[in-house]
Design an enzyme around this catalytic site. Structure first.
Site, PDB file in Angstrom:
ATOM      1  N   TRP A 154       7.686   0.341   6.295  1.00 40.47           N
ATOM      2  CA  TRP A 154       6.477   1.015   6.771  1.00 40.47           C
ATOM      3  C   TRP A 154       5.509   1.250   5.623  1.00 40.47           C
ATOM      4  O   TRP A 154       4.280   1.196   5.795  1.00 40.47           O
ATOM      5  CB  TRP A 154       6.852   2.347   7.420  1.00 40.47           C
ATOM      6  CG  TRP A 154       5.678   3.194   7.844  1.00 40.47           C
ATOM      7  CD1 TRP A 154       5.058   3.182   9.064  1.00 40.47           C
ATOM      8  CD2 TRP A 154       4.988   4.170   7.064  1.00 40.47           C
ATOM      9  NE1 TRP A 154       4.028   4.100   9.084  1.00 40.47           N
ATOM     10  CE2 TRP A 154       3.967   4.718   7.861  1.00 40.47           C
ATOM     11  CE3 TRP A 154       5.147   4.648   5.761  1.00 40.47           C
ATOM     12  CZ2 TRP A 154       3.097   5.707   7.404  1.00 40.47           C
ATOM     13  CZ3 TRP A 154       4.279   5.630   5.287  1.00 40.47           C
ATOM     14  CH2 TRP A 154       3.274   6.151   6.106  1.00 40.47           C
ATOM     15  N   HIS A 155       6.050   1.485   4.425  1.00 46.71           N
ATOM     16  CA  HIS A 155       5.196   1.813   3.286  1.00 46.71           C
ATOM     17  C   HIS A 155       4.394   0.628   2.775  1.00 46.71           C
ATOM     18  O   HIS A 155       3.332   0.825   2.176  1.00 46.71           O
ATOM     19  CB  HIS A 155       6.045   2.391   2.144  1.00 46.71           C
ATOM     20  CG  HIS A 155       6.461   3.811   2.367  1.00 46.71           C
ATOM     21  ND1 HIS A 155       7.533   4.146   3.163  1.00 46.71           N
ATOM     22  CD2 HIS A 155       5.937   4.982   1.918  1.00 46.71           C
ATOM     23  CE1 HIS A 155       7.658   5.472   3.180  1.00 46.71           C
ATOM     24  NE2 HIS A 155       6.700   5.993   2.444  1.00 46.71           N
ATOM     25  N   GLY A 156       4.861  -0.567   2.961  1.00 45.72           N
ATOM     26  CA  GLY A 156       4.084  -1.688   2.470  1.00 45.72           C
ATOM     27  C   GLY A 156       4.771  -3.024   2.651  1.00 45.72           C
ATOM     28  O   GLY A 156       5.984  -3.104   2.850  1.00 45.72           O
TER      29      GLY A 156
END
Length: 483
Positions: free
Chosen positions: A325-327
């Site tokens: 989700w972060h990248g």
């Protein structure tokens, strides 16, 4: 528009005055003003991406209305999937298209087949990971009949685009935030003062702590091959405080700003670096995301209801998805998997719910066991942050290899080392303030209740002086804007 910018310092008072003067007597006017202010706030970066928010708002509002009148379960599932596909489709295209394309090409190249497909120059819309998850929570809760769908499009638009938490959270649940747009809001002086106090502390975290740590963390990480093991450890520690000060600082400003307008957002950080194990850390770090994945992914997968094999599987899924989700980078997936590995011993021994209350609750100092547990946990967290900060997996591995070299026991050497002593002293003061206020909603939450006015305002003056002293000439964006 950045919270730490002159633009926002002008924008916020204007919206505040309009909100409580012109629209004070009319709930519809208040909500309409919030929508207009939020679209202006977001459009300040790139007005073209306003269409994404508007389209997502229209889709989920319409799906919610249809779910209310539809009783056929198959058709209800179709409506739910329309919402999920639209929101995740936007997120997947803008954030992950090139990642999947590059890895697809690399996979075929590994087997000797060359594919000529060009990647796209895609600009990532600010905060897309946050507002898509927020709108999906509404549709899912309506589908599960946990929430009555709204028929007020203005109120729903305000919920989706609410500017304090639009671009970096907290990721609010519709069950918490949406009903607040239907309640009469009147100005509350004590709530506003507390909101201003939290904004002040958030600015201190961002400008004084995070931005100063970033100066040295960036130099060390970007030139890691040139530095000793001891310097690399210092760089990892500084980045750990940078990302905490940056992200929790944003959350404090968002929550404090919301209180100025009569809204209460959920606590997003609860002094995570005082955790005694990794499980406690994840109950205290980015709480809105952790609980979102728990409720909308972990529990639907079976949660902890099955055997140990299912629990381990679900744990790894939740951490890896959280990392992704972060990248769009393998480093984030590695970071998530590493946290799952750290969590695994607690799960296997059924000790993942041991530390629920604040450490050393009601005491001035922790005991030796608590202190050692906090230091070990912090060490694991710092190690994992190396993968989060590294440019790629190879960079992370070389960084760790550099730490494990004989130079680990040398004195750190890097450009600007003299000024770093000032930063370290600031960190010591910061940790002491956080420790003293660890049982509150934020570190200086009780400052206004336990001190006489002269001493209290002296503290505020010192914080304001520090912010002014370290205010950079050019505002630095918040780290989580890229997510």
């Amino acid at each position: 528009m950045l919270f730490n910018s002159i633009d926002f310092a002008i924008f916020l008072p204007i919206v505040f005055i309009l909100y409580w003067s012109i629209s004070n007597k009319n709930l519809k006017w208040q909500n309409s003003l919030i929508v207009l202010a939020s679209y202006l706030f977001y459009g300040w970066w790139d007005w073209r991406f306003l269409s994404l928010i508007l389209f997502s708002t229209l889709v989920d509002y319409t799906v919610g209305r249809l779910l209310k009148i539809e009783e056929n379960q198959t058709k209800r599932k179709v409506l739910l999937w329309i919402s999920l596909i639209v929101n995740l489709g936007f997120l997947g295209f803008f954030k992950y298209y090139n990642f999947f394309l590059d890895n697809f090409i690399s996979a075929f190249s590994f087997f000797g087949t060359q594919i000529n497909v060009s990647s796209l120059n895609i600009i990532l819309p600010v905060g897309i990971s946050f507002y898509t998850f927020q709108t999906m929570s509404y549709t899912i809760d309506v589908y599960k009949r946990k929430l009555e769908p709204t028929t007020d499009f203005i109120a729903f638009s305000a919920f989706v685009s609410f500017f304090p938490q639009l671009v970096a959270g907290p990721i609010e649940r519709a069950t918490n935030l949406l009903p607040q747009f239907f309640k009469k809001r009147t100005f509350n002086y004590s709530e506003a003062v507390d909101g201003m106090r939290q904004i002040l502390w958030g600015l201190f975290k961002k400008i004084v702590i995070a931005d100063n740590c970033a100066r040295f963390a960036d130099v060390i990480f970007n030139n890691s091959a040139d530095y000793s093991g001891s310097t690399l450890i210092l760089g990892a520690v500084l980045f750990s405080f940078q990302i905490y000060g940056d992200f929790s600082g944003y959350s404090d400003i968002a929550i404090g700003t919301s209180r100025l307008f009569g809204f209460n957002l959920m606590q997003n950080f609860n002094f995570p670096y005082f955790s005694r194990d990794i499980a406690e850390f994840w109950r205290r770090w980015h709480i809105s995301l952790s609980t979102w994945f728990r409720d909308y992914l972990y529990i639907p997968l079976g949660g902890s209801r099955g055997g140990m094999g299912m629990k381990i599987r679900n744990t790894f899924i939740i951490f890896i998805v959280s990392g992704f989700w972060h990248g769009a980078n393998w480093t984030f997936i590695a970071w998530g998997a590493l946290n799952a590995i750290f969590f695994l011993p607690l799960l296997l021994t059924k000790n993942n719910r041991n530390n629920i209350k604040p450490v050393a609750e009601g005491k001035t100092f922790p005991n030796l066991k608590e202190l050692s547990s906090m230091l070990i946990t912090f060490g694991l967290i710092v190690f994992a942050w190396i993968f989060f900060r590294a440019n790629n997996i190879e960079h992370a591995i070389s960084y760790i290899s550099g730490i494990l070299s004989p130079s680990l026991f040398s004195i750190p050497e890097f450009e600007g080392r003299g000024h770093s002593i000032v930063v370290i002293l600031l960190l010591v003061i910061f940790v002491l303030i956080e420790w003293n206020g660890r049982e509150g909603q934020y570190a200086i939450a009780n400052l206004g209740h336990k001190r006489i006015r002269a001493i209290r305002w002296s503290y505020y003056a010192l914080i304001i002086f520090a912010i002014g002293m370290f205010m950079p000439s050019v505002e630095s964006p918040f780290i989580y804007f890229q997510f």
